[in-house]
Design a protein around this motif. Structure first.
Motif, PDB file in Angstrom:
ATOM      1  N   ASP A  10      39.711  39.415  40.040  1.00 16.34           N
ATOM      2  CA  ASP A  10      39.614  40.857  39.826  1.00 16.34           C
ATOM      3  C   ASP A  10      38.475  41.499  40.607  1.00 16.34           C
ATOM      4  O   ASP A  10      38.589  42.617  41.087  1.00 16.34           O
ATOM      5  N   CYS A  15      37.826  40.912  46.780  1.00 24.10           N
ATOM      6  CA  CYS A  15      38.913  41.218  47.709  1.00 24.10           C
ATOM      7  C   CYS A  15      38.792  40.229  48.861  1.00 24.10           C
ATOM      8  O   CYS A  15      37.846  40.296  49.651  1.00 24.10           O
ATOM      9  N   GLN A  55      41.329  47.085  45.200  1.00 26.52           N
ATOM     10  CA  GLN A  55      41.862  47.626  46.456  1.00 26.52           C
ATOM     11  C   GLN A  55      41.246  48.977  46.773  1.00 26.52           C
ATOM     12  O   GLN A  55      40.962  49.287  47.937  1.00 26.52           O
ATOM     13  N   THR A  70      45.779  37.709  46.380  1.00 23.74           N
ATOM     14  CA  THR A  70      45.851  38.183  45.003  1.00 23.74           C
ATOM     15  C   THR A  70      45.850  37.009  44.027  1.00 23.74           C
ATOM     16  O   THR A  70      46.376  35.949  44.316  1.00 23.74           O
TER      17      THR A  70
END
Length: 383
Positions: free
Chosen positions: A271, A274, A367, A266
């Motif tokens: 943004d 992943c 996510q 994270t």
């Protein structure tokens, strides 16, 4: 025992890039807990109908024997799995449930058709757990015990409680690699065929190899940089600290049980991406020596994702309005863009998106898109 557990955990992660290791991994797990065999079940679509398969299993079984068993007893296994799933909670932990849930008594259990077939193989008691609570049709772990012994003991459960979260993460990260291996013999040599970014790192974070998609992400987002000494660095300090922690300590992996996607790196600056990391202890494709490096997978969640929307709706009990947003989110559209296309207010779309994220246990859209990919998405580029 700690050294044996660590060695087995590393071997579990080696199976991410080398799917051929799974049988050996489960053989070792079975031996450590005194079981007879182990199977990872998965439901697949075949001719528009769901079919139960056993793509991963220990060496006690042959694929032919399992195919015959499932052709005769799929409906009974499906019933058992439905019972296990009903008793599985919604939190992230992995629960290994006993077969006492499947019948009113031991004698009644022994009378069931598929149990009688298993008893002929010297098996009686079983235990099972959901390895992926996002999509419960994949990665159902099952452990079969010798007919001469009782159910799992406390020390065996304790060992499994440490190992199964790593197993869940490796099974989840291995899905793109499994698709790749079905088409190409060597996984690492065919990484450019994947739609996700992959970077192989040495023990100190040195870049050993990266595929075309990873290089594209690096150029597009400038999230990654390579230092003068060849180390991969994440430009955001928070993201780099997450990467450092995962590379420094094996116990930092597998911390989110049956929702391993929550372990993604994270950062305020990540943004769109992943990013997930898995250890690589050994790899035949990297040579015979111990490698002790890492496999970094980076998914660009702004790229279009096509998945089985109906299964997503069923998995999270989405309303019709919420379900209609799933594909739009998968296409990478922002909430204002979705509102404009659907003639709705941004506030309405924001509220529906917030509800979708809450129901699917996702912290953000990144996510959620990553989670969607476990519902039938293809990870291979077109030929």
């Amino acid at each position: 025992m700690q050294n044996e557990l660590r060695d087995l955990t590393l071997k579990v992660y080696d199976a991410v890039a080398n799917q051929g290791l799974w049988s050996s991994v489960l053989d070792q797990l079975v031996e450590q807990v005194g079981a007879q065999g182990s199977i990872v079940f998965e439901w697949v679509e075949e001719g528009g109908n769901p079919k139960l398969t056993a793509p991963i299993h220990s060496g006690f079984y042959s694929s032919d024997i399992l195919d015959v068993y499932l052709s005769k007893c799929e409906h009974l296994e499906a019933r058992d799995q439905a019972i296990i799933q009903r008793h599985t909670t919604d939190h992230d932990d992995i629960e290994l449930l006993d077969d006492t849930l499947l019948a009113e008594s031991v004698e009644e259990l022994k009378q069931q058709e598929h149990v009688r077939k298993l008893m002929k193989l010297g098996i009686f008691h079983r235990a099972a757990g959901v390895m992926n609570k996002d999509n419960r049709s994949i990665s159902l772990f099952s452990l079969q015990l010798n007919a001469e012994r009782d159910q799992l003991e406390g020390k065996e459960r304790h060992l499994l409680s440490h190992l199964l979260p790593h197993l869940a993460k490796a099974l989840d990260l291995g899905i793109p690699m499994r698709q790749l291996q079905k088409r190409y013999q060597g996984v690492l040599s065919a990484l450019d065929r994947l739609t996700i970014g992959v970077c192989i790192l040495g023990a100190r974070g040195m870049v050993v190899a990266r595929n075309q998609e990873f290089q594209r992400q690096q150029e597009t987002y400038r999230t990654f940089r390579v230092s003068q000494n060849g180390q991969l660095r994440i430009t955001d300090n928070r993201g780099q600290k997450c990467l450092d922690a995962l590379m420094a300590d094996l116990s930092q992996h597998g911390k989110f049980g049956a929702r391993p996607r929550k372990e993604n790196i994270t950062s305020h600056a990540l943004d769109a991406l992943c990013i997930e990391v898995s250890p690589i202890h050994r790899s035949d494709e990297m040579g015979s020596e111990v490698f002790d490096g890492f496999l970094l997978c980076s998914t660009d969640t702004t790229l279009p994702v096509v998945c089985d929307t109906h299964r997503v709706q069923q998995a999270f009990q989405l309303t019709a309005a919420e379900t209609s947003l799933v594909n739009a989110i998968g296409q990478g559209l922002t909430n204002p863009e979705i509102a404009d296309r659907r003639g709705r207010s941004v506030a309405t779309i924001n509220a529906q998106t917030k509800s979708i994220l809450a129901k699917s246990h996702c912290a953000n859209r990144t996510q959620f898109v990553r989670m969607m990919m476990r519902f039938g998405a293809s990870f291979l580029t077109r030929e």
